[in-house]
Design an enzyme around this catalytic site. Structure first.
Site, PDB file in Angstrom:
ATOM      1  N   LYS A  85       0.844  -1.199   0.000  1.00 18.35           N
ATOM      2  CA  LYS A  85       0.000   0.000   0.000  1.00 18.35           C
ATOM      3  C   LYS A  85       0.881   1.250   0.000  1.00 18.35           C
ATOM      4  O   LYS A  85       1.745   1.412   0.862  1.00 18.35           O
ATOM      5  CB  LYS A  85      -0.906  -0.009   1.236  1.00 18.35           C
ATOM      6  CG  LYS A  85      -1.934  -1.134   1.178  1.00 18.35           C
ATOM      7  CD  LYS A  85      -2.738  -1.209   2.453  1.00 18.35           C
ATOM      8  CE  LYS A  85      -3.702  -0.054   2.591  1.00 18.35           C
ATOM      9  NZ  LYS A  85      -4.593  -0.257   3.785  1.00 18.35           N
TER      10      LYS A  85
HETATM   11  C1  E4P Z   1      -7.666   1.322   3.805  1.00 23.74           C
HETATM   12  O1  E4P Z   1      -6.720   1.341   3.037  1.00 23.74           O
HETATM   13  C2  E4P Z   1      -7.556   1.844   5.165  1.00 23.74           C
HETATM   14  O2  E4P Z   1      -6.652   1.017   5.841  1.00 23.74           O
HETATM   15  C3  E4P Z   1      -8.795   1.796   6.006  1.00 23.74           C
HETATM   16  O3  E4P Z   1      -9.854   1.159   5.383  1.00 23.74           O
HETATM   17  C4  E4P Z   1      -9.138   3.099   6.626  1.00 23.74           C
HETATM   18  O4  E4P Z   1     -10.256   2.882   7.440  1.00 23.74           O
HETATM   19  P1  E4P Z   1     -10.671   3.894   8.614  1.00 23.74           P
HETATM   20  O5  E4P Z   1     -11.123   5.152   7.975  1.00 23.74           O
HETATM   21  O6  E4P Z   1     -11.799   3.178   9.313  1.00 23.74           O
HETATM   22  O7  E4P Z   1      -9.478   4.055   9.488  1.00 23.74           O
END
Ligand code: E4P
Length: 220
Positions: A85
């Site tokens: 990521k």
């Molecule tokens: C995705 O890439 C993120 O890790 C995640 O879904 C963010 O989620 P949140 O807004 O609940 O922290």
């Protein structure tokens, strides 16, 4: 479709992998930090929990492209099938382009607009993760962003997929699937809400009561 859990909780992944048709697990730095375990220890355990075919996603921490590329290589050494990521910043876009040439799979993350997500896909990200609830929380329209991004990728970057993320309710996740997204990642509490509803429990209890009254047992 591809269903992921957004967590680094190995025990919960093991438990839910029995129940859900899980494709794998996504994590982010906040999720790993909350678990308190070193990422180098937790990633192999998560891989074991999702099985050899399960897919893992983990995020780099460097802010510059060279550092992101180096960390992506380290993550790949730890988990060969990993999807790395990369936050979709200017440096992140440069890193995504370089990682594409190195054959390392990427997901463009921290996506708050369809335009930003499209750039990540054009740079070579295999997945793009729009943050639905975080956009809603800022007064935006997270589902609309996902609808636009889904259409843009279908038209202009068909090799990339939307992996819709950041959910607080099952409704948000269903709306993304209805918009045509092939993949979603659910936090544990939202995954649990897909199944647990008081009406379901009371319907099953009523069946049991009726059966017990008629036949004096709870088995067929
Ligand atoms: C995705 O890439 C993120 O890790 C995640 O879904 C963010 O989620 P949140 O807004 O609940 O922290």
């Amino acid at each position: 479709m591809e269903l992921y859990l957004d967590t680094a909780n190995v025990a919960e992944v093991e438990r839910l992998a029995r129940i859900f048709p899980l494709r794998g697990v996504t994590t982010n730095p906040s999720i790993v930090a909350a678990g308190g375990q070193s990422i180098w220890d937790v990633l192999p355990r998560l891989q074991k929990a999702v099985g050899p075919e399960g897919r893992l996603f983990a995020q780099v921490m460097s802010r510059d492209a060279a550092g992101m590329v180096k960390e992506a290589q380290q993550l790949k050494e730890c988990v060969p099938g990993i999807v790395v990521k990369i936050p979709v910043t200017s440096e992140g876009l440069a890193a995504i382009k370089q990682l594409k040439t190195l054959g390392i799979r990427t997901l463009g993350t921290a996506v708050y607009s369809a335009a930003q997500g499209l750039l990540a896909a054009l740079a070579g990200a295999e997945y793009v993760a729009p943050y639905v609830n975080r956009v809603d929380a800022q007064g935006g329209d997270g589902i609309r962003m996902v609808q636009e991004l889904q259409t843009l990728l279908e038209l202009h970057a068909p090799e990339s997929k939307v992996l819709a993320a950041s959910f607080k309710t099952p409704r948000q996740a269903l709306d993304c699937l209805l918009a045509g997204c092939e993949s979603i990642t659910l936090p544990l509490d939202v995954a649990q809400q897909f199944l647990s509803a008081p009406a379901v429990d009371s319907a099953v209890m009523k069946f049991e009561e009726d059966w017990q009254k008629a036949f004096g047992r709870l088995s067929l």
